[in-house]
Design a protein around this motif. Structure first.
Motif, mmCIF file in Angstrom:
data_model
loop_
_atom_site.group_PDB
_atom_site.id
_atom_site.type_symbol
_atom_site.label_atom_id
_atom_site.label_comp_id
_atom_site.label_asym_id
_atom_site.label_seq_id
_atom_site.Cartn_x
_atom_site.Cartn_y
_atom_site.Cartn_z
ATOM 1 N N TRP A 1 0.767 -1.186 0.117
ATOM 2 C CA TRP A 1 0.026 -0.144 0.010
ATOM 3 C C TRP A 1 0.946 1.119 -0.029
ATOM 4 C CZ3 TRP A 1 -4.307 -1.922 -1.242
ATOM 5 C CH2 TRP A 1 -4.763 -3.022 -0.593
ATOM 6 N N ASP A 2 0.479 2.176 -0.839
ATOM 7 C CA ASP A 2 1.097 3.566 -0.893
ATOM 8 C C ASP A 2 0.831 4.473 0.621
ATOM 9 O OD1 ASP A 2 2.656 3.067 -3.143
ATOM 10 O OD2 ASP A 2 0.404 3.402 -4.111
ATOM 11 N N TYR A 3 -0.495 4.306 0.939
ATOM 12 C CA TYR A 3 -0.903 4.922 2.006
ATOM 13 C C TYR A 3 -2.090 4.277 2.709
ATOM 14 C CZ TYR A 3 -0.253 9.922 3.528
ATOM 15 O OH TYR A 3 -0.085 11.032 4.159
ATOM 16 N N VAL A 4 -2.365 4.887 3.877
ATOM 17 C CA VAL A 4 -3.317 4.113 4.576
ATOM 18 C C VAL A 4 -4.230 5.097 5.430
ATOM 19 C CG1 VAL A 4 -3.795 2.235 6.497
ATOM 20 C CG2 VAL A 4 -1.800 1.828 5.220
ATOM 21 N N LEU A 5 -5.675 4.855 5.272
ATOM 22 C CA LEU A 5 -6.522 5.901 6.016
ATOM 23 C C LEU A 5 -7.004 4.846 7.059
ATOM 24 C CD1 LEU A 5 -8.415 7.570 3.119
ATOM 25 C CD2 LEU A 5 -6.482 8.192 4.324
ATOM 26 N N VAL A 6 -7.363 5.430 8.019
ATOM 27 C CA VAL A 6 -7.780 4.645 9.272
ATOM 28 C C VAL A 6 -9.253 5.435 10.191
ATOM 29 C CG1 VAL A 6 -7.330 3.773 11.663
ATOM 30 C CG2 VAL A 6 -5.461 3.860 10.025
ATOM 31 N N ALA A 7 -10.194 4.494 10.182
ATOM 32 C CA ALA A 7 -11.452 5.040 10.682
ATOM 33 C C ALA A 7 -11.964 4.088 11.770
ATOM 34 C CB ALA A 7 -12.487 4.825 9.579
ATOM 35 N N ASP A 8 -12.530 4.734 12.681
ATOM 36 C CA ASP A 8 -13.212 3.915 13.839
ATOM 37 C C ASP A 8 -14.503 3.273 13.631
ATOM 38 O OD1 ASP A 8 -14.752 3.715 16.582
ATOM 39 O OD2 ASP A 8 -12.585 4.207 17.197
ATOM 40 N N HIS A 9 -14.731 2.236 14.046
ATOM 41 C CA HIS A 9 -15.954 1.340 13.864
ATOM 42 C C HIS A 9 -17.245 2.186 14.113
ATOM 43 C CE1 HIS A 9 -15.300 -2.576 12.473
ATOM 44 N NE2 HIS A 9 -14.235 -2.788 13.393
ATOM 45 N N ARG A 10 -17.238 3.233 14.716
ATOM 46 C CA ARG A 10 -18.323 4.074 15.308
ATOM 47 C C ARG A 10 -18.591 4.781 14.091
ATOM 48 N NH1 ARG A 10 -16.214 6.623 20.676
ATOM 49 N NH2 ARG A 10 -14.313 6.780 19.298
ATOM 50 N N GLN B 1 -21.414 10.110 8.406
ATOM 51 C CA GLN B 1 -20.179 9.864 8.277
ATOM 52 C C GLN B 1 -19.644 8.871 7.442
ATOM 53 O OE1 GLN B 1 -18.789 9.533 12.440
ATOM 54 N NE2 GLN B 1 -18.275 11.760 12.611
ATOM 55 N N ALA B 2 -20.529 7.728 7.284
ATOM 56 C CA ALA B 2 -20.332 6.700 6.375
ATOM 57 C C ALA B 2 -20.669 7.153 5.069
ATOM 58 C CB ALA B 2 -21.156 5.684 6.791
ATOM 59 N N GLN B 3 -21.464 8.007 4.764
ATOM 60 C CA GLN B 3 -21.712 8.429 3.514
ATOM 61 C C GLN B 3 -20.611 9.412 2.914
ATOM 62 O OE1 GLN B 3 -25.251 10.785 3.313
ATOM 63 N NE2 GLN B 3 -25.033 11.121 0.894
ATOM 64 N N VAL C 1 -14.611 11.818 10.300
ATOM 65 C CA VAL C 1 -14.904 10.864 9.224
ATOM 66 C C VAL C 1 -13.658 9.806 9.133
ATOM 67 C CG1 VAL C 1 -15.378 10.400 6.691
ATOM 68 C CG2 VAL C 1 -16.160 12.354 7.929
ATOM 69 N N PHE C 2 -12.582 10.358 9.139
ATOM 70 C CA PHE C 2 -11.463 9.325 9.346
ATOM 71 C C PHE C 2 -10.914 9.800 10.593
ATOM 72 C CE2 PHE C 2 -12.075 9.409 4.788
ATOM 73 C CZ PHE C 2 -12.171 7.962 4.533
ATOM 74 N N GLU C 3 -9.911 8.828 11.282
ATOM 75 C CA GLU C 3 -9.138 9.002 12.314
ATOM 76 C C GLU C 3 -7.878 9.520 12.226
ATOM 77 O OE1 GLU C 3 -7.080 6.513 16.119
ATOM 78 O OE2 GLU C 3 -8.924 5.741 15.202
ATOM 79 N N THR C 4 -7.266 8.924 11.394
ATOM 80 C CA THR C 4 -5.723 9.345 10.996
ATOM 81 C C THR C 4 -5.446 8.736 9.490
ATOM 82 O OG1 THR C 4 -3.701 9.578 11.694
ATOM 83 C CG2 THR C 4 -4.651 7.579 12.194
ATOM 84 N N ARG C 5 -4.173 9.095 8.988
ATOM 85 C CA ARG C 5 -3.482 8.737 7.831
ATOM 86 C C ARG C 5 -2.218 8.672 7.928
ATOM 87 N NH1 ARG C 5 -3.975 14.174 8.432
ATOM 88 N NH2 ARG C 5 -3.272 15.529 6.682
ATOM 89 N N PHE C 6 -1.694 7.698 7.239
ATOM 90 C CA PHE C 6 -0.164 7.887 7.335
ATOM 91 C C PHE C 6 0.488 6.763 6.184
ATOM 92 C CE2 PHE C 6 -1.800 4.513 9.882
ATOM 93 C CZ PHE C 6 -1.293 3.355 9.508
#
Length: 695
Positions: free
Chosen positions: A34-43, A50-52, A144-149
């Motif tokens: 993967w070039d990049y990763v987005l992280v979201a919480d299950h909530r 937010q899901a939309q 909507v997203f928690e973080t990215r890296f």
């Protein structure tokens, strides 16, 4: 050609910035790379709005040529982002090579896109505005997203370090270990055993980008150049010890049993013999002798030579990387135009009102920093009265206790004001509305460093040039609120006050800062491991790799900026007022040897991967270094002229002293009646300078 794809960049006529060139973009990628990763919480998945938003953002990425895969564990949702290699054809010619004569030559085999370039392009596209007008930063702030890296390169196997199972405290098997960072950098660089080894600058550049590589190249050269400065400073300091009893003026003071000094402070009524200050007179010569003047001259020359040779070193490195023709502003604008052909460059907006507001607010903050120095004066005056009244210290120890506690209070104030200064500098930059990121970074650097400079050095300026000079004289003393006398210099002279202030602040910054700089990320990483309970997802190697990177400490835009700022302040302490603290270069040398490895271990093992940035110099920091060099020459000259007792001692020695007409076998001191010496805190001055009326 079979197994390869190529894309063609549209070109203009000869002389345009983007000549026609075939570039290989068909490099086979591992499906899980993967070039990049987005992280979201299950909530967020249970929140329809937010899901939309999340789905709209991912679908827009897909239309731009991005591929993503959703991987879940019991707490988080990971979105692995991989870019179709074909879209790099729009960017790779611009980002991989600078414009120059070599670009006209068609290579036999077009190069592939480096990992650092891929990450830079992906990071730029992700942070661009979406069709809805939001950016990824906005989506992170709204939850909507928690973080990215960006992912560290990882390798499993027995060579890796095991992660602790958060539930049972046992080590995971070698097959599930995560190697945080590239293995070569871990072996060559991010180890304490490599403290005295050369840094692999090219490897750092290939992994973290040119910006980080140039920082470590500069830091390594700065540390190397500190060696002669530290050696000379140590020799000057040791020579003061060897000549501890050699000062003729100290001998005269030690034998002056019939000259009395006025009582110190408001609570003492005891007259003191001048000979009682014998030890302090010797200490004055220890920190304030002929060698101090020579060392101040040496450090002024050293600062100039260091900068000039660094420019040569930087040119050699940049020439090796073939980046002389590269321009950051041009690249930023080209990225915007490639990403959005309708992009309009923000026009230069000059507003006298905005400039006036920024100037007024900056001056207000500078006055606030100077006001902190005045509050420190108030503290020292009240602390002296308190220490005298509570009998916590003997009378001779009160001044030393006030100086030491005052330095500690100043250090705490610096820690607090650093956060305030960063916030204010950011707001001023946002209000100024710079056109490009590089321009914003430059303006922020100047504003933040200016505020930090006054926060760190305002109290030193007070001690060096004001302390003891606004107190009035016996019979007409200046008092705070009409009650408390202003403080005097240390019994050994104002140079001792300056020495103690610099030693305490610099010592605390180098020791505590380095400890917190390492222990903070290390403890935070361990706590994240324990909370996340990694063992629940131990069955999926791909998920474990994403979790390993997620559990590392987050990075931000200021991660490298803060390292530069720390070194600039240290450089200021090493050069400005160094005449009062000849051990400053030695302390900086030891600190930097540790700092290089601490930063390496943090970046490779404890932090997420920094987004690589291209650079051909250290930017505005070079102008900061040049400014500090000029201030160092001025400040050290003023210290010798106004703070040091060197000039009064020379005048006394050759105009008033017993040796003015040649060496004499014995010293005949005047034998006046009981008198009071005005400058009690300056025992190096001529003993006949006295006043008959005491306060």
């Amino acid at each position: 050609m079979q197994g390869e794809e190529s894309c063609q960049i549209l070109a203009g006529t000869e002389g345009d910035s983007f000549p026609l060139m075939e570039i290989n973009t068909g490099e086979t990628e591992a499906p899980e790379q993967w070039d990049y990763v987005l992280v979201a919480d299950h909530r967020t998945q249970r929140n329809s709005r937010q899901a939309q938003q999340q789905q709209q953002f991912l679908e827009e990425l897909k239309r731009k040529g991005f591929h993503y895969k959703m991987i879940e564990d019991h707490k988080k949702v990971f979105f692995g982002i991989r870019v179709d290699s074909r879209i790099f054809g729009l960017y790779c010619k611009l980002l991989m090579e600078p414009e120059g004569p070599a670009t006209r030559v068609q290579p036999a085999r077009p190069p592939s896109v480096p990992a650092t370039t891929r990450i830079r392009i992906v990071n730029f596209v992700l942070n661009s505005k979406t069709a809805a007008g939001d950016t990824l930063e906005d989506l992170v702030k709204s939850g909507v997203f928690e973080t990215r890296f960006a992912l560290h390169k990882v390798r499993g196997g027995p060579a890796g370090r095991g992660l602790e199972d958060g539930t049972r405290g046992r080590k995971l098997s070698p097959s599930v270990t995560c190697a945080q960072g590239e293995e070569d950098l871990k072996k060559k660089w991010a180890r304490w055993r490599n403290m005295f080894h050369p840094q692999p600058i090219d490897d750092i550049r290939d992994y973290f980008g040119e910006k980080v590589a140039l920082y470590f190249a500069w830091l390594g050269w700065y540390t190397y150049m500190l060696v002669p400065a530290a050696v000379v400073g140590l020799i000057i300091f040791l020579s003061g010890f060897s000549l501890f009893n050699a000062s003729q003026i100290s001998k005269e003071i030690c034998e002056a049993h019939d000259i009395l000094l006025c009582p110190r402070g408001d609570h003492s009524r005891r007259y003191q013999q001048l000979s009682d200050t014998c030890t302090f007179a010797k200490l004055t010569h220890l920190f304030d002798n002929e060698g101090t003047v020579l060392f101040a001259i040496f450090m002024a020359l050293w600062a100039t030579v260091f900068l000039e040779i660094w420019k040569r070193q930087r040119a050699r490195v940049v020439l090796h990387w073939d980046l002389y023709m590269w321009d950051e502003d041009q690249e930023e604008m080209a990225l915007e135009l490639i990403h959005c052909p309708d992009y309009d460059l923000r026009p230069q907006q000059h507003s006298y009102l905005r400039s006036t507001v920024i100037l007024v607010l900056s001056l207000f903050m500078i006055c606030l920093m100077i006001g902190m120095a005045h509050l420190l004066v108030v503290y020292r005056v009240l602390a002296a009265a308190l220490f005298n009244s509570t009998l916590l210290f003997q009378e001779e120890q009160v001044t030393t206790a006030v100086v030491v506690t005052g330095a500690l209070v100043h250090y705490v104030a610096i820690l607090i004001m650093t956060k305030v200064n960063k916030y204010v500098a950011l707001k001023l930059c946002d209000f100024e509305k710079p056109r490009t990121f590089s321009e914003r970074e430059s303006k922020f650097t100047i504003k933040f460093f200016t505020l930090q400079f006054f926060a760190h050095f305002s109290s030193l300026v007070y001690i060096a040039f004001i302390l003891g000079r606004i107190n009035g004289h016996p019979g007409r003393s200046v008092r705070l609120a009409g009650l408390w006398k202003l403080e005097e210099c240390h019994l050994s002279g104002c140079m001792m006050d300056l020495f103690l202030q610099m030693a305490i602040i610099m010592g605390l910054k180098q020791t505590l800062s380095n400890c917190m700089e390492y222990l903070g990320p290390w403890l935070a990483h361990k706590c994240r491991l324990m909370r996340f309970k990694l063992s629940r997802a131990s069955g999926d190697p791909e998920l474990r790799r994403l979790q390993c990177n997620y559990l590392l400490n987050p990075v931000n835009t200021f991660s490298l900026f803060d390292e530069f700022m720390e070194m600039m302040i240290q450089y200021g302490f090493t050069t400005i007022f160094v005449a009062a603290f000849p051990l400053a270069p030695l302390l900086a040398l030891f600190s930097n040897l540790v700092e290089i490895r601490l930063d390496a271990i943090k970046m490779v093992r404890l932090q997420r991967r920094l987004v690589p940035r291209k650079a051909k110099d250290i930017g505005t920091w070079l102008q900061v270094l040049e400014t500090i060099g000029v201030l160092a020459v001025i400040a050290n000259g003023m210290v010798i002229a106004f703070t040091s007792e060197f000039i009064p001692r020379v005048v006394y020695k050759y105009h008033y002293g017993p040796c003015r007409q040649g060496a004499q076998p014995a010293v005949e001191l005047h034998q006046p009646q009981s008198v009071c010496v005005l400058h009690q805190g300056l025992p190096g001055r001529h003993p006949d300078r006295r006043l008959r009326e005491c306060d």
